[in-house]
Scaffold this active site. Structure first.
Site: not given
Ligand code: NAD
Ligand code: UDP
Length: 307
Positions: A143, A185-186, A207-208, A269, A272
């Site tokens: 990733y 986590v949420v 961790q934060t 993991d 912070q």
């Molecule tokens: P999500 O998993 O809910 O959504 C991702 C979507 O992409 C899904 O609908 C999935 O079916 C689709 N998808 C995955 N692989 C695919 C492929 N090969 N072809 C077509 N569709 C595909 O995730 P999200 O939380 O909505 O995240 C959206 C974007 O934001 C992602 O690129 C993710 O990396 C980025 N992002 C999200 C977070 C977060 O906290 N949610 C944080 C950092 C970055």
């Molecule tokens: N985490 C946790 N319990 C859970 C899921 C996640 O303690 O049931 C921790 C995880 O190890 C990380 C943080 O919460 O330190 C945030 O995890 P998340 O999967 O939301 O996303 P990240 O920011 O690590 O991609």
């Protein structure tokens, strides 16, 4: 305007589809439904300006659109680690296909990168000038490095092929429509608290993370697309909480009685995470408005309805 959103059936994508339709645009949602779902977008299906295309971003696609948002990629660690090679392909081939279409039709392409490009950061808070601390061979690398390579591609297409790119680095985002099985986590803590199951803290919970509510994120994405700035820019809520603090907050807000259990910390993991959002404030006039209590409350209401 006609707008393509890859990953439009996912958590963030479905909210973005909804907002852009509300603003009067025509939206094409392209998704392979790996982590996204038809349920996330079924309330939009009656809208004649909304079209869904089931496709994988690994294969080239062609649409006559004015803007592209590239979101396709699983965001949750347990999901992107299920098939790591596929995750790299989604990130790299997905970025190339979005950039190629943007080049062909001359439209801007907004790419959703991540705070994971900073890895386990040695600099705190993280600003865009920090190059990060990523383990390139670890379990999160599919990733993290996939997203880093996609950023590289965006800036090469920008410099060499004049594509109008916009790169945002999203920090942990939460809200209604997170998948129940997401494992983040949420969502985990809220579901566990509502079901009266044990809250699973990984490691000691020191961790934060900094949690951004979905409505703020969608506003930031749309502002970035409207700007002339290529980024990269951090989008996230700078209020920082330990995982332990988050658990306590969720138990209080749900009036939950769950016990807390401590489990192994997953490999690599990050310890912070806190975005420096000065660049977003300056370039986009954006900052989050929803605080954690308010956002958690709305998310808890959502999970009460769906569970
Ligand atoms: P999500 O998993 O809910 O959504 C991702 C979507 O992409 C899904 O609908 C999935 O079916 C689709 N998808 C995955 N692989 C695919 C492929 N090969 N072809 C077509 N569709 C595909 O995730 P999200 O939380 O909505 O995240 C959206 C974007 O934001 C992602 O690129 C993710 O990396 C980025 N992002 C999200 C977070 C977060 O906290 N949610 C944080 C950092 C970055
Ligand atoms: N985490 C946790 N319990 C859970 C899921 C996640 O303690 O049931 C921790 C995880 O190890 C990380 C943080 O919460 O330190 C945030 O995890 P998340 O999967 O939301 O996303 P990240 O920011 O690590 O991609």
């Amino acid at each position: 305007m006609k707008i393509l959103i890859t990953g439009g059936a996912g958590f963030i994508g479905s909210h973005l589809c909804e907002k852009l339709l509300e603003q009067g645009h025509t939206v094409v949602c392209l998704d392979n439904f790996f982590t996204g779902s038809k349920d996330n977008i079924k309330h939009l299906s009656a809208d004649e300006n909304f079209k869904v295309v089931e496709q994988d971003v690994e294969s080239p696609y062609d649409f006559a659109v004015d803007q592209i948002y590239n979101l396709a990629c699983p965001a949750a660690p347990i999901w992107y680690q299920k098939d790591p090679v596929k995750t790299v392909r989604t990130n790299v081939l997905g970025a190339i296909n979005a950039l190629e279409l943007a080049k062909r039709i001359g439209c801007p392409m907004l790419h959703t990168s991540t705070s994971e490009v900073y890895g386990d950061p040695a600099v705190h808070p993280q600003s865009e000038s920090y190059w990060g601390n990523v383990n390139p061979i670890g379990v999160r690398a599919c990733y993290d490095e996939g997203k880093r390579c996609a950023e590289t591609l965006c800036f090469d297409y920008y410099r060499e092929r004049q594509v109008g790119i916009k790169v945002v680095r999203i920090f942990n985002t939460y809200g209604p429509r997170m998948a129940i099985a997401d494992g983040r986590v949420v969502s985990n803590f809220i579901i566990q608290a509502l079901r009266g199951e044990a809250i699973t803290i990984y490691g000691r919970g020191e961790q934060t993370r900094s949690f951004c509510y979905i409505a703020d994120m969608v506003e930031g994405l749309i502002k970035m697309m409207a700007s002339s700035f290529s980024g990269p820019v951090n989008l996230g809520n700078p209020a920082e909480f330990s995982v332990q603090e988050l658990a306590a907050k969720i138990l209080k807000l749900t009036d939950g009685r769950s016990q807390i259990i401590y489990q192994d910390l997953p490999a690599d993991d990050p310890k912070q995470r806190q975005p420096d959002i000065n660049l977003a404030k300056e370039k986009l006039n954006w900052e989050p408005k929803v605080n954690l209590d308010e956002g958690l409350q709305k998310t808890i209401e959502y999970f009460k309805r769906v569970l």
